[in-house]
Scaffold this active site. Structure first.
Site, mmCIF file in Angstrom:
data_model
loop_
_atom_site.group_PDB
_atom_site.id
_atom_site.type_symbol
_atom_site.label_atom_id
_atom_site.label_comp_id
_atom_site.label_asym_id
_atom_site.label_seq_id
_atom_site.Cartn_x
_atom_site.Cartn_y
_atom_site.Cartn_z
ATOM 1 C CB SER A 169 -3.923 31.114 -20.053
ATOM 2 O OG SER A 169 -4.925 30.129 -20.109
ATOM 3 C CG ASP A 334 -8.918 33.894 -25.675
ATOM 4 O OD1 ASP A 334 -9.484 32.787 -25.640
ATOM 5 O OD2 ASP A 334 -8.100 34.267 -24.813
ATOM 6 C CG HIS A 367 -6.465 30.908 -24.806
ATOM 7 N ND1 HIS A 367 -6.773 31.937 -23.949
ATOM 8 C CD2 HIS A 367 -5.725 30.026 -24.080
ATOM 9 C CE1 HIS A 367 -6.262 31.682 -22.752
ATOM 10 N NE2 HIS A 367 -5.611 30.536 -22.808
#
Lengths: 397, 397
Positions: A169, A334, A367
Site C-alpha cells: 500500500s 482489492d 486490500h
C-alpha cells in the site's frame, strides 16, 4: 500417604512463543542530529526514528531488508513487546524464522515513519522550539521525505545497499521511491497492493476522512493535545471510511452479510446490523491508538505521491534509472488499489526494460489481503525472498 | 425622421421552455385523514403527500405512471417551478412531451415520500400533537410503508392500476415492492440501477453517513430545528461519502483525475485537488436543501428493505405473485448497485416465470448514470414505455 498439607508452589510459567516467531522484541529510538530538508521547503533540525530489527546483520551488511509501513502501521512489524502481549506485530505472518521474510537469513529493519505517532518524531512529539506538542505545526511530510530519512537510517546502521525493500500500500510507494531516488542502494524491491499514484476516488476518500477529523469540534485546529482532548468521533469516522475501502464487497458479505445483532428491527439508528457494530468498534478502538494529525499527514503523503509528475508525467521515465529487481503483487478483489494499478507499475517497468515479476493473487479479502497469510501470496513472497537471499550470498562473495 | 424622444418599452419576455419540457409545474399538497399503520408498529393519524403531475389522465385512467424517487429525490421530477428556475426537475431528461416517459401519452405522477423534507409529512413537518417539528420523533418508515402510502395516493387520484411504475436506486426498491404488495395494481414495472437488498458494504456506507450526522454536536439528538441550528458538517460529510459511491472510479478520473486548483502543493489540508473542492461544494450545497433526520430515515429504509426475508429468504418466492411485466436496467460501472445486483432480480423473476427484459448499459458514469440522458438507456426506456403505451391503449378498449 502423601502429604497434602502444603500445596506445591505454582511453577513460574514463561510464555513460549512459536518457533516461527521472532519472540520478544524491543523498539529502539535513534536520534538524528543532522537537519533534514523536507519537500515542503522546511527543515527538520533534528529528529528521532523508532525502529525494530529482527535477525542479524551479516559481516558484509548484505542481508538487510527494509520494511516500509502503510497508513496506520508502525515499526512493530513482528514479534511481541511483552510476555502478555495479545497480538504480535502487524506483519508477523511474513516476518520470522523460516517465514517468507526469513529472519534466519535476513536482518530485517522496520521503522515508524517521520510524522508517525508511535515514537518517531511527529505531531505528538514535543517541538523543541516551543516545549509543546508539534500538533498541526509539524510539517506535512512526503513519501520522498520518508525515503530520505530511511537513507539516513541506513547510513546509521551501516547498510550501504539493502538486499530488499518491501512494502504494501503506502509502503509500496516508499519502495518505488527508493528504487528511483537511490537506485544503487536497493537490490530488490517488492511493491505489494500499491499504486504509482492515487486516483481521484482515492483522494476523495482521503478528503472525507480529513473533513471528518477537521470538522470535529474537539480538533481545535489540531491543537487538541494541548487542551488534553481528542477529536475522537472525527478520527473514528475517518477510520470507518478507510476500513470499508480495505475490505472487498465479497469479504464484507462473507464476514457480515446482513446478519443482525437484534432479532427484530428496532426502527432507530443503533447498531442493528453486525457490520455497523463492527465498524463502530473499529472506529472507536482506532482513536485509542492513533493520532488525528498523523492521520491527516499520512493521507496527504498518499495524495501527493506521483513520481511520474517529476518526469513529464511519464512513469517509464521516472523508473528509468532504477536498478532493483522488482516483485509486484496485487489482489483480485482489492478495489482501493486494484490490480490495474499494480499493472501500471509493471507495464512501466517492462517498458523501461527492468527485471520484474508480477503476481495477481486471487483472494477475496480486498486490500487487507496484503497483511494476511494467504498461501499463494506467502509462497510467492517466500520463493522470491529465497532468491534474494541466494543472490545476497553471491553478492558477498 | 423617427422620434427617439421616447424609447420603446421593453417587450415582456416570457421564458420559453423547450418543446420537450413539461414547462411550468406547480406542486400540489394532498392531505390524508385516514390513519396509516407503519411497519414499526406506530400509526400515522394523518399526513400530507406533495405531488406533481405531468400530462393528462385519460378517461379510463389507464395511462398513469408513478415515478418513485431515490434517497435525496423528491416530487419535482420534471419541468420548472418558475420562469427563472435554473434547473429542471431531477428526471427531466426522461419525462416530457416526446421523451422516454412521454407526457403526451402518459399521466405521470411524482411524489415526495413520507419522511421526506420537501413538503410531504416528515421530520421537518409540525407534529400536531406537540406543535413542534417532528424531528427525531418522526417514525422510521420503510419501503413497504411508502408503497402503502402510494396506494392511498392512487386511490385518491382514481387510479386503480398503474400503467407503469418506474424508479431508480431506492426508487427501484419501491417499484419491486409495488409488484409484490399490489400485484393487480401494476401492469409494468421498471427497476433501474437497483438491488433486492443492500449488501454489507452498502449498509456500511450508510452507517458512516449516519454516524457523521449523529456525531455532529449541532445534531442535538435530532432536535436541531427547535434550536434553529443544523448539523451541517455532519450532513455535508454524509453527502460527500454518498457522492463518492454514486460516481464510478472512471467517471471521477474523467472528471477530475489528479487536476489541481493550485500549481504547487501547499502542504496543508486545503482543497488543492479539484476533486476535494468538488466534494466540499457538494457537501455544503446539500445541507441547504436537505434535512439530516430525513437522511437518516432514508438510509434506514434502504438498510431494512429485503423482501426475500419475508419469504424464507427466497426472492423467487417473494416475487411469486407479481403480475407486472418487468424492465430491469443496470449500468456497467455502477458499484453502489452493480449489474450483479440487478441480475439477482432478473434471475429471480425468470425462475418465477415472470415477463422480464434486462438491459445492462455500458456507461462510465457509475450509479448516477440512471439520472442521465445516455442514448442506449434513454432509447431502451423509450421503446419499452412505447410498448407500455400501446398495451395501455389495448387495455382501455
Amino acid at each position: 500417604m502423601p502429604d497434602h498439607s502444603q500445596a506445591p508452589s505454582e511453577p513460574v510459567v514463561t510464555r513460549s512463543f512459536p518457533d516461527s516467531s521472532v519472540g520478544l522484541v524491543t523498539p529502539e529510538t535513534l536520534h538524528f542530529d543532522q537537519p533534514l530538508a523536507l519537500s515542503c521547503g522546511r527543515m527538520l533540525e533534528q529528529f528521532d526514528l523508532v525502529i525494530e530489527t529482527y535477525g542479524e546483520l551479516n559481516k558484509s551488511a548484505s542481508n538487510a531488508v527494509l520494511i516500509c509501513h502503510a497508513l496506520s502501521g508502525d515499526h512493530h512489524a513482528a514479534g511481541y513487546h511483552s510476555e502478555d502481549d495479545r497480538k504480535p506485530g502487524w506483519w508477523d505472518s511474513a516476518i520470522g524464522p523460516g517465514k517468507a521474510i526469513d529472519t534466519n537469513q535476513f536482518y530485517v529493519v522496520s521503522l515508524n515513519n517521520l510524522g508517525g505517532c508511535r515514537g518517531s518524531t511527529g505531531p505528538v512529539s514535543i517541538n523543541p522550539e516551543t516545549g509543546k506538542p508539534w500538533g498541526p505545526d509539524f510539517p506535512v511530510v512526503t513519501v520522498e521525505d520518508w525515503v530520505e530519512s530511511h537513507a539516513l537510517l541506513a547510513d546509521r546502521l551501516g547498510i550501504t545497499q539493502w538486499a530488499a525493500i518491501v512494502g504494501g500500500s503506502l509502503g509500496g510507494m516508499q519502495v518505488l521511491e527508493w528504487t528511483i531516488r537511490f537506485p544503487d542502494r536497493v537490490r530488490h524491491a517488492a511493491v505489494i497492493a500499491s499504486a504509482p499514484k492515487l486516483s481521484a476516488q482515492n483522494i476523495a476518500f482521503n478528503e472525507v476522512a480529513r473533513q471528518a477529523i477537521m470538522s470535529d469540534p474537539q480538533f481545535l485546529e489540531g491543537r487538541y493535545l494541548e487542551s488534553e482532548t481528542l477529536p475522537a468521533s472525527g478520527l473514528g469516522l475517518a477510520r470507518m471510511v478507510g476500513h470499508i475501502t480495505y475490505l472487498s464487497d465479497d469479504a464484507m458479505k462473507a464476514k457480515f452479510d446482513r446478519d443482525r445483532k437484534v432479532t427484530d428491527f428496532q426502527f432507530d439508528y443503533g447498531a442493528e446490523f453486525q457490520v455497523e457494530s463492527y465498524l463502530r468498534y473499529q472506529g472507536e478502538s482506532f482513536t485509542k491508538r492513533f493520532d488525528a494529525n498523523t492521520y491527516l499527514l499520512m493521507t496527504r503523503a498518499l495524495d501527493y505521491y506521483d513520481p511520474a509528475s517529476r518526469h513529464n508525467h511519464n512513469l517509464v521515465e521516472a523508473l528509468a534509472n532504477a536498478k532493483a529487481r522488482f516483485l509486484v503483487i496485487s489482489f483480485t478483489t482489492d478495489w482501493r488499489f486494484s490490480p490495474e494499478r499494480s499493472e501500471e507499475i509493471v507495464n512501466a517497468l517492462h517498458t523501461a526494460g527492468k527485471d520484474v515479476s508480477y503476481l495477481k493473487v486471487d483472494a477475496p479479502q480486498g486490500h487487507d489481503a496484503f497483511l494476511m497469510d494467504i498461501p499463494r501470496y506467502t509462497n510467492a513472497l517466500s520463493a522470491w525472498m529465497n532468491r534474494v537471499a541466494t543472490e545476497s550470498k553471491e553478492y558477498t562473495v
